[in-house]
Design an enzyme around this catalytic site. Structure first.
Site, short mmCIF file in Angstrom:
data_model
loop_
_atom_site.label_atom_id
_atom_site.label_comp_id
_atom_site.label_asym_id
_atom_site.label_seq_id
_atom_site.Cartn_x
_atom_site.Cartn_y
_atom_site.Cartn_z
N ARG A 90 -5.39 2.59 -4.57
CA ARG A 90 -4.81 3.93 -4.39
C ARG A 90 -4.50 4.17 -2.91
O ARG A 90 -3.57 4.91 -2.57
CB ARG A 90 -5.78 4.99 -4.89
CG ARG A 90 -5.29 6.42 -4.80
CD ARG A 90 -4.13 6.75 -5.71
NE ARG A 90 -4.40 6.51 -7.12
CZ ARG A 90 -3.62 6.93 -8.11
NH1 ARG A 90 -2.51 7.61 -7.84
NH2 ARG A 90 -3.92 6.64 -9.36
N ASN A 272 -11.92 12.24 -10.65
CA ASN A 272 -11.34 10.95 -10.29
C ASN A 272 -10.94 10.14 -11.53
O ASN A 272 -11.20 8.95 -11.62
CB ASN A 272 -12.31 10.17 -9.40
CG ASN A 272 -11.60 9.20 -8.48
OD1 ASN A 272 -11.62 7.99 -8.71
ND2 ASN A 272 -10.97 9.71 -7.44
N HIS A 322 -9.57 6.70 -10.30
CA HIS A 322 -8.32 7.04 -9.63
C HIS A 322 -8.19 6.25 -8.34
O HIS A 322 -7.09 5.78 -8.00
CB HIS A 322 -8.27 8.54 -9.35
CG HIS A 322 -6.91 9.04 -8.99
ND1 HIS A 322 -6.57 9.41 -7.70
CD2 HIS A 322 -5.79 9.25 -9.73
CE1 HIS A 322 -5.33 9.82 -7.68
NE2 HIS A 322 -4.82 9.74 -8.88
N CYS A 323 -9.29 6.08 -7.63
CA CYS A 323 -9.27 5.33 -6.37
C CYS A 323 -8.88 3.86 -6.58
O CYS A 323 -8.30 3.24 -5.70
CB CYS A 323 -10.64 5.36 -5.71
SG CYS A 323 -11.31 7.00 -5.38
N ALA A 324 -9.22 3.32 -7.75
CA ALA A 324 -9.02 1.90 -8.02
C ALA A 324 -7.67 1.59 -8.65
O ALA A 324 -7.39 0.42 -8.93
CB ALA A 324 -10.14 1.39 -8.93
#
Length: 332
Positions: A90, A272, A322-324
């Protein structure tokens, strides 16, 4: 000067989702295999019920072999070998959008390892490599910034946090007006809503995707803390600022305190999540609040399956689903 890109909302159709398989043992002391298993489950959820092809970065032949064994066969997963450090795509690869003509564009930002806290080989160069790999129109914005610091509704409204994007460890001396001007040069931004800060113990200095997410135009999901809950003041301030901006709120309970393997508190949250073509994949923590959060987020995306996956092992490395992930939008 090229025309600004429109960044689609995450619920718009995706051609594929980019992820990266964790491979650095020093980043996941004693828990690398658990982090890998978590990313494998995420890949299966996105490519399976999520109905979305996955493009998974793998460092080398050995990492690809491990990923294939963990994920299994029979899914639309492309293994893409590349040099990369961290798994948080992300932030390390471009934000994809569409030009006015509908062609795929990719906006890169300057990247300095989240304020020089986690600088790893190849991460600052990965974005340019991905742009070439997909053949997108390459755009570059000189702001030091990560994709998780921006949240889009697809119609020109953007959320961000001052604690991150104006931090001296990224953009020293930058004002809010200057930030908005720079962003509008490259992106279609009708309205930028500022939140002051994000969660404590968040390595990113408060990415917005940990505290607030659009679920449809003019409607944003945020958390409601129990009295005395961690970051209750931050969470309450976020909800107040969003309501004051005129957005409709969809509220989920905040999870209880969650600790990592070293005993340190983690920035646990339900914001997330990742919105795939056929599913919304929600981080869970083995807490009573999980059930309600999954129900609320599922109701916000009634055309998708709501899938809860345990997230503590991944969150111990700094982020969740979401970060990944980084979606590559379908042709407009």
């Amino acid at each position: 000067m090229k025309a600004a890109l429109r960044i689609p909302a995450e619920w718009e159709r995706h051609e594929a989702c980019w992820l990266a398989y964790p491979h650095l043992a020093e980043e996941w002391p004693g828990r690398l295999e658990r982090a890998q298993a978590c990313v494998a489950k995420l890949c299966r959820a996105i490519a399976g019920p999520g109905e979305e092809p996955v493009r998974l970065l793998v460092k080398d032949e050995g990492i690809e072999r491990a990923a294939r064994a963990e994920i299994g066969e029979g899914l639309s997963i492309e293994y893409v070998r590349a040099d990369y450090g961290d798994c948080w795509v992300r932030d390390t690869i471009p934000v994809f959008g569409h030009s006015q003509e509908g062609s795929l564009g990719a906006l890169r930002f300057a990247f300095n390892g989240w304020g020089r806290k986690f600088e790893m080989p190849f991460d600052a160069e990965l974005g340019r490599w991905v742009v070439a790999e997909v053949g997108a129109d390459d755009r570059f914005c000189p702001l030091t910034l990560e994709g998780g610091a921006l949240e889009f509704d697809g119609c020109g409204t953007v959320l961000t946090t001052a604690s991150c994007v104006l931090n001296e460890n990224r953009n020293p001396g930058l004002t809010r007006d200057a930030f908005e001007t720079a962003l509008r040069t490259h992106l279609t931004v009708e309205r930028l809503i500022w939140l002051e800060r994000g969660l404590s113990h968040d390595h990113t200095d408060g990415h917005v995707d940990m505290i607030a997410r659009f679920v449809r135009k003019d409607s944003v999901l945020c958390m409601t803390p129990r009295p005395g809950a961690p970051d209750a003041d931050v969470i309450e301030a976020v909800a107040l600022a969003l309501a004051d901006s005129g957005l409709d709120l969809v509220e989920v309970p905040a999870p209880p305190v969650v600790h990592g393997p070293d005993g340190a508190p983690l920035p646990a949250n339900y914001c997330n999540f990742y919105v795939a073509n056929g599913a919304v994949i929600v981080p869970t923590y083995g807490a009573p609040e999980d059930k309600r959060a999954l129900a609320v987020i599922g109701e916000a995306f009634p055309d998708r399956a709501a899938i809860g996956l345990p997230a503590i092992d991944l969150l111990s490395g700094g982020g969740a689903f979401h970060c990944a992930t980084q979606p590559q939008p379908a042709s407009s």
